[in-house]
Design a protein around this motif. Structure first.
Motif, PDB file in Angstrom:
ATOM      1  N   ALA A 166     -13.342  29.897  89.997  1.00  0.00           N
ATOM      2  CA  ALA A 166     -13.046  28.551  90.489  1.00  0.00           C
ATOM      3  C   ALA A 166     -12.005  28.562  91.593  1.00  0.00           C
ATOM      4  O   ALA A 166     -11.969  27.665  92.424  1.00  0.00           O
ATOM      5  CB  ALA A 166     -12.578  27.670  89.331  1.00  0.00           C
ATOM      6  N   THR A 167     -11.142  29.590  91.606  1.00  0.00           N
ATOM      7  CA  THR A 167     -10.094  29.618  92.618  1.00  0.00           C
ATOM      8  C   THR A 167     -10.663  29.895  94.004  1.00  0.00           C
ATOM      9  O   THR A 167      -9.967  29.739  94.983  1.00  0.00           O
ATOM     10  CB  THR A 167      -9.033  30.683  92.279  1.00  0.00           C
ATOM     11  N   LYS A 168     -11.930  30.318  94.096  1.00  0.00           N
ATOM     12  CA  LYS A 168     -12.538  30.592  95.393  1.00  0.00           C
ATOM     13  C   LYS A 168     -13.793  29.759  95.612  1.00  0.00           C
ATOM     14  O   LYS A 168     -14.685  30.152  96.354  1.00  0.00           O
ATOM     15  CB  LYS A 168     -12.848  32.083  95.528  1.00  0.00           C
ATOM     16  N   THR A 169     -13.879  28.621  94.957  1.00  0.00           N
ATOM     17  CA  THR A 169     -15.016  27.726  95.140  1.00  0.00           C
ATOM     18  C   THR A 169     -14.556  26.454  95.835  1.00  0.00           C
ATOM     19  O   THR A 169     -13.530  25.882  95.474  1.00  0.00           O
ATOM     20  CB  THR A 169     -15.671  27.364  93.788  1.00  0.00           C
ATOM     21  N   ALA A 170     -15.320  26.000  96.829  1.00  0.00           N
ATOM     22  CA  ALA A 170     -15.051  24.741  97.519  1.00  0.00           C
ATOM     23  C   ALA A 170     -16.306  23.885  97.485  1.00  0.00           C
ATOM     24  O   ALA A 170     -17.413  24.386  97.706  1.00  0.00           O
ATOM     25  CB  ALA A 170     -14.637  24.985  98.965  1.00  0.00           C
ATOM     26  N   VAL A 171     -16.150  22.616  97.190  1.00  0.00           N
ATOM     27  CA  VAL A 171     -17.249  21.656  97.268  1.00  0.00           C
ATOM     28  C   VAL A 171     -17.079  20.863  98.556  1.00  0.00           C
ATOM     29  O   VAL A 171     -15.999  20.318  98.827  1.00  0.00           O
ATOM     30  CB  VAL A 171     -17.269  20.714  96.042  1.00  0.00           C
ATOM     31  N   ILE A 172     -18.134  20.802  99.363  1.00  0.00           N
ATOM     32  CA  ILE A 172     -18.125  20.103 100.643  1.00  0.00           C
ATOM     33  C   ILE A 172     -19.054  18.904 100.532  1.00  0.00           C
ATOM     34  O   ILE A 172     -20.256  19.069 100.330  1.00  0.00           O
ATOM     35  CB  ILE A 172     -18.579  21.037 101.782  1.00  0.00           C
ATOM     36  N   VAL A 173     -18.494  17.693 100.639  1.00  0.00           N
ATOM     37  CA  VAL A 173     -19.284  16.466 100.525  1.00  0.00           C
ATOM     38  C   VAL A 173     -19.317  15.808 101.901  1.00  0.00           C
ATOM     39  O   VAL A 173     -18.328  15.201 102.335  1.00  0.00           O
ATOM     40  CB  VAL A 173     -18.688  15.513  99.471  1.00  0.00           C
ATOM     41  N   PHE A 186     -14.225  31.639 100.595  1.00  0.00           N
ATOM     42  CA  PHE A 186     -14.699  30.742  99.546  1.00  0.00           C
ATOM     43  C   PHE A 186     -16.200  30.852  99.337  1.00  0.00           C
ATOM     44  O   PHE A 186     -16.958  31.111 100.269  1.00  0.00           O
ATOM     45  CB  PHE A 186     -14.390  29.283  99.898  1.00  0.00           C
ATOM     46  N   ARG A 187     -16.601  30.599  98.120  1.00  0.00           N
ATOM     47  CA  ARG A 187     -17.987  30.257  97.811  1.00  0.00           C
ATOM     48  C   ARG A 187     -18.095  28.750  98.003  1.00  0.00           C
ATOM     49  O   ARG A 187     -17.235  28.006  97.564  1.00  0.00           O
ATOM     50  CB  ARG A 187     -18.321  30.623  96.364  1.00  0.00           C
ATOM     51  N   THR A 188     -19.134  28.276  98.669  1.00  0.00           N
ATOM     52  CA  THR A 188     -19.251  26.859  98.968  1.00  0.00           C
ATOM     53  C   THR A 188     -20.414  26.218  98.219  1.00  0.00           C
ATOM     54  O   THR A 188     -21.452  26.838  98.001  1.00  0.00           O
ATOM     55  CB  THR A 188     -19.435  26.621 100.475  1.00  0.00           C
ATOM     56  N   VAL A 189     -20.211  24.966  97.833  1.00  0.00           N
ATOM     57  CA  VAL A 189     -21.248  24.135  97.223  1.00  0.00           C
ATOM     58  C   VAL A 189     -21.351  22.887  98.079  1.00  0.00           C
ATOM     59  O   VAL A 189     -20.349  22.208  98.319  1.00  0.00           O
ATOM     60  CB  VAL A 189     -20.900  23.764  95.769  1.00  0.00           C
ATOM     61  N   LEU A 190     -22.563  22.568  98.562  1.00  0.00           N
ATOM     62  CA  LEU A 190     -22.747  21.486  99.511  1.00  0.00           C
ATOM     63  C   LEU A 190     -23.357  20.257  98.853  1.00  0.00           C
ATOM     64  O   LEU A 190     -24.226  20.369  97.978  1.00  0.00           O
ATOM     65  CB  LEU A 190     -23.648  21.946 100.667  1.00  0.00           C
ATOM     66  N   ALA A 191     -22.903  19.076  99.278  1.00  0.00           N
ATOM     67  CA  ALA A 191     -23.450  17.813  98.791  1.00  0.00           C
ATOM     68  C   ALA A 191     -23.464  16.826  99.946  1.00  0.00           C
ATOM     69  O   ALA A 191     -22.562  16.819 100.780  1.00  0.00           O
ATOM     70  CB  ALA A 191     -22.616  17.265  97.631  1.00  0.00           C
ATOM     71  N   ALA A 192     -24.511  15.975  99.986  1.00  0.00           N
ATOM     72  CA  ALA A 192     -24.667  15.039 101.091  1.00  0.00           C
ATOM     73  C   ALA A 192     -24.401  13.594 100.702  1.00  0.00           C
ATOM     74  O   ALA A 192     -24.395  12.714 101.562  1.00  0.00           O
ATOM     75  CB  ALA A 192     -26.076  15.152 101.678  1.00  0.00           C
ATOM     76  N   GLU A 214     -19.543  20.162  87.853  1.00  0.00           N
ATOM     77  CA  GLU A 214     -20.255  21.385  87.466  1.00  0.00           C
ATOM     78  C   GLU A 214     -19.519  22.652  87.876  1.00  0.00           C
ATOM     79  O   GLU A 214     -19.500  23.637  87.124  1.00  0.00           O
ATOM     80  CB  GLU A 214     -21.645  21.387  88.094  1.00  0.00           C
ATOM     81  N   HIS A 215     -18.899  22.662  89.045  1.00  0.00           N
ATOM     82  CA  HIS A 215     -18.381  23.914  89.604  1.00  0.00           C
ATOM     83  C   HIS A 215     -16.862  24.045  89.551  1.00  0.00           C
ATOM     84  O   HIS A 215     -16.335  25.121  89.848  1.00  0.00           O
ATOM     85  CB  HIS A 215     -18.852  24.066  91.050  1.00  0.00           C
ATOM     86  N   SER A 216     -16.117  22.996  89.211  1.00  0.00           N
ATOM     87  CA  SER A 216     -14.645  23.043  89.102  1.00  0.00           C
ATOM     88  C   SER A 216     -14.001  23.740  90.303  1.00  0.00           C
ATOM     89  O   SER A 216     -13.323  24.758  90.150  1.00  0.00           O
ATOM     90  CB  SER A 216     -14.236  23.742  87.800  1.00  0.00           C
ATOM     91  N   PRO A 217     -14.195  23.214  91.513  1.00  0.00           N
ATOM     92  CA  PRO A 217     -13.642  23.870  92.699  1.00  0.00           C
ATOM     93  C   PRO A 217     -12.135  23.709  92.790  1.00  0.00           C
ATOM     94  O   PRO A 217     -11.559  22.779  92.226  1.00  0.00           O
ATOM     95  CB  PRO A 217     -14.327  23.126  93.848  1.00  0.00           C
ATOM     96  N   VAL A 218     -11.514  24.608  93.530  1.00  0.00           N
ATOM     97  CA  VAL A 218     -10.086  24.442  93.781  1.00  0.00           C
ATOM     98  C   VAL A 218      -9.855  23.419  94.884  1.00  0.00           C
ATOM     99  O   VAL A 218      -8.857  22.711  94.884  1.00  0.00           O
ATOM    100  CB  VAL A 218      -9.416  25.788  94.134  1.00  0.00           C
ATOM    101  N   ILE A 219     -10.798  23.316  95.854  1.00  0.00           N
ATOM    102  CA  ILE A 219     -10.687  22.366  96.957  1.00  0.00           C
ATOM    103  C   ILE A 219     -12.010  21.629  97.126  1.00  0.00           C
ATOM    104  O   ILE A 219     -13.078  22.234  97.034  1.00  0.00           O
ATOM    105  CB  ILE A 219     -10.297  23.059  98.281  1.00  0.00           C
ATOM    106  N   THR A 220     -11.922  20.323  97.388  1.00  0.00           N
ATOM    107  CA  THR A 220     -13.096  19.500  97.686  1.00  0.00           C
ATOM    108  C   THR A 220     -12.827  18.732  98.972  1.00  0.00           C
ATOM    109  O   THR A 220     -11.747  18.143  99.126  1.00  0.00           O
ATOM    110  CB  THR A 220     -13.370  18.503  96.550  1.00  0.00           C
ATOM    111  N   THR A 221     -13.768  18.751  99.898  1.00  0.00           N
ATOM    112  CA  THR A 221     -13.649  17.910 101.083  1.00  0.00           C
ATOM    113  C   THR A 221     -14.555  16.702 100.913  1.00  0.00           C
ATOM    114  O   THR A 221     -15.672  16.816 100.403  1.00  0.00           O
ATOM    115  CB  THR A 221     -14.024  18.653 102.379  1.00  0.00           C
ATOM    116  N   LEU A 222     -14.078  15.553 101.342  1.00  0.00           N
ATOM    117  CA  LEU A 222     -14.826  14.298 101.198  1.00  0.00           C
ATOM    118  C   LEU A 222     -14.875  13.553 102.520  1.00  0.00           C
ATOM    119  O   LEU A 222     -13.830  13.248 103.106  1.00  0.00           O
ATOM    120  CB  LEU A 222     -14.146  13.394 100.168  1.00  0.00           C
TER     121      LEU A 222
END
Length: 282
Positions: free
Chosen positions: A5-12, A31-37, A48-56
């Motif tokens: 989780a310390t290297k996961t980012a969710v990008i919205v 980072f490993r990235t998870v993308l959402a639109a 689901e992914h418990s990221p350390v950082i999320t961009t919104l």
């Protein structure tokens, strides 16, 4: 599947070009990235992914970024960077009030975003997500106080964690904070703070009556040492003011009659004296 989780980012982000740029910046930072639109997909991705950082982004299909941030704050301690073309002060204040830790105005330079990411990574973060609505919260220390509400309780003058209690507790009047679990108790009632609000409160509790300027606190949020050389601009200081206003509201404090945090006009912030009826310096 277990993830780091310390290297996961969710990008919205609904703009594919901006989403691709953000993904490139985060991947370059390891980072490993998870993308959402959409906002709803972004909230689900954080859960689901418990990221350390999320961009919104703010202008998202369905729920906007402000509402997405509020929903994320109910289930996660992820750092939130809000990215928007809306640069008015009222928009920034609303973004930070919704739960964002950083607000970056588009168009932004990738180097600036990378610097914000690195600053957030220097800050300590509790590994576990916030307890979802309806779940039990950790038990409070037995002698922190006996009020059942988060409002200020004048009958309780000190909150002293029990001798031998686990964790690293700091206390002032009837408020106490544990650095290990990111727990904040006001009159024995747990209060949910954003990571930024928690870090600001922890800094003031640790430094007690010593005044911390807005620049000092901005450096804390960058992971820099007090008195270090990096430049702190007016937007950073205004962001501190907004975060402090949100923190005071959540812990039931008042600028007119402060119980926990005083504003020292023209200087910064400090804890109140332990005696009742302490007032701000200006």
């Amino acid at each position: 599947m277990t993830e780091d989780a310390t290297k996961t980012a969710v990008i919205v982000e609904d703009d594919p070009d901006v989403r691709s740029l953000l993904e490139e910046v985060f991947r370059a930072a390891g980072f490993r990235t998870v993308l959402a639109a959409t906002g709803l997909d972004g909230v689900a991705a954080v859960a689901e992914h418990s990221p350390v950082i999320t961009t919104l982004d703010i202008n998202l299909p369905g729920i906007d970024g402000f509402e997405a941030a509020r929903r994320i704050r109910l289930l996660s301690t992820t750092f939130i960077i809000m990215l928007s073309a809306l640069g008015e002060e009222s928009d920034v204040v609303l973004g930070l009030t919704s739960g964002a830790d950083e607000y970056l105005v588009k168009p932004f330079r990738p180097r600036e975003l990378r610097a914000r990411i690195e600053a957030l990574l220097r800050r300590p973060r509790h590994a576990g997500p916030a307890a979802p609505a309806g779940e039990a919260v950790p038990a409070a220390p037995a002698d922190v106080g006996d009020s059942a509400t988060p409002a200020r309780n004048p009958s309780v003058t000190m909150a002293v964690p029990p001798r031998g209690a686990a964790g690293r507790w700091h206390a002032h009047r009837d408020i106490s904070l544990d650095l290990d679990t990111h727990t904040v108790l006001v009159a024995q009632h747990e209060v949910e703070l954003t990571p930024t609000e928690f870090d600001l409160l922890a800094t003031l509790l640790e430094t007690k009556r010593r005044v911390r300027s807005k620049s000092d606190l901005a450096l804390v949020l960058r992971g820099e040492a007090f008195g270090s050389a990096p430049y702190v601009g007016e937007p950073d200081r205004r962001a501190i003011e907004t975060h402090m206003a949100n923190l005071r509201r959540k812990i039931g404090d008042s600028t007119a009659d402060p119980r926990y945090i005083e504003t020292v006009r023209g200087v910064g912030y400090r804890l109140t004296a332990h005696t009742e009826g302490a007032s701000a310096d200006g």
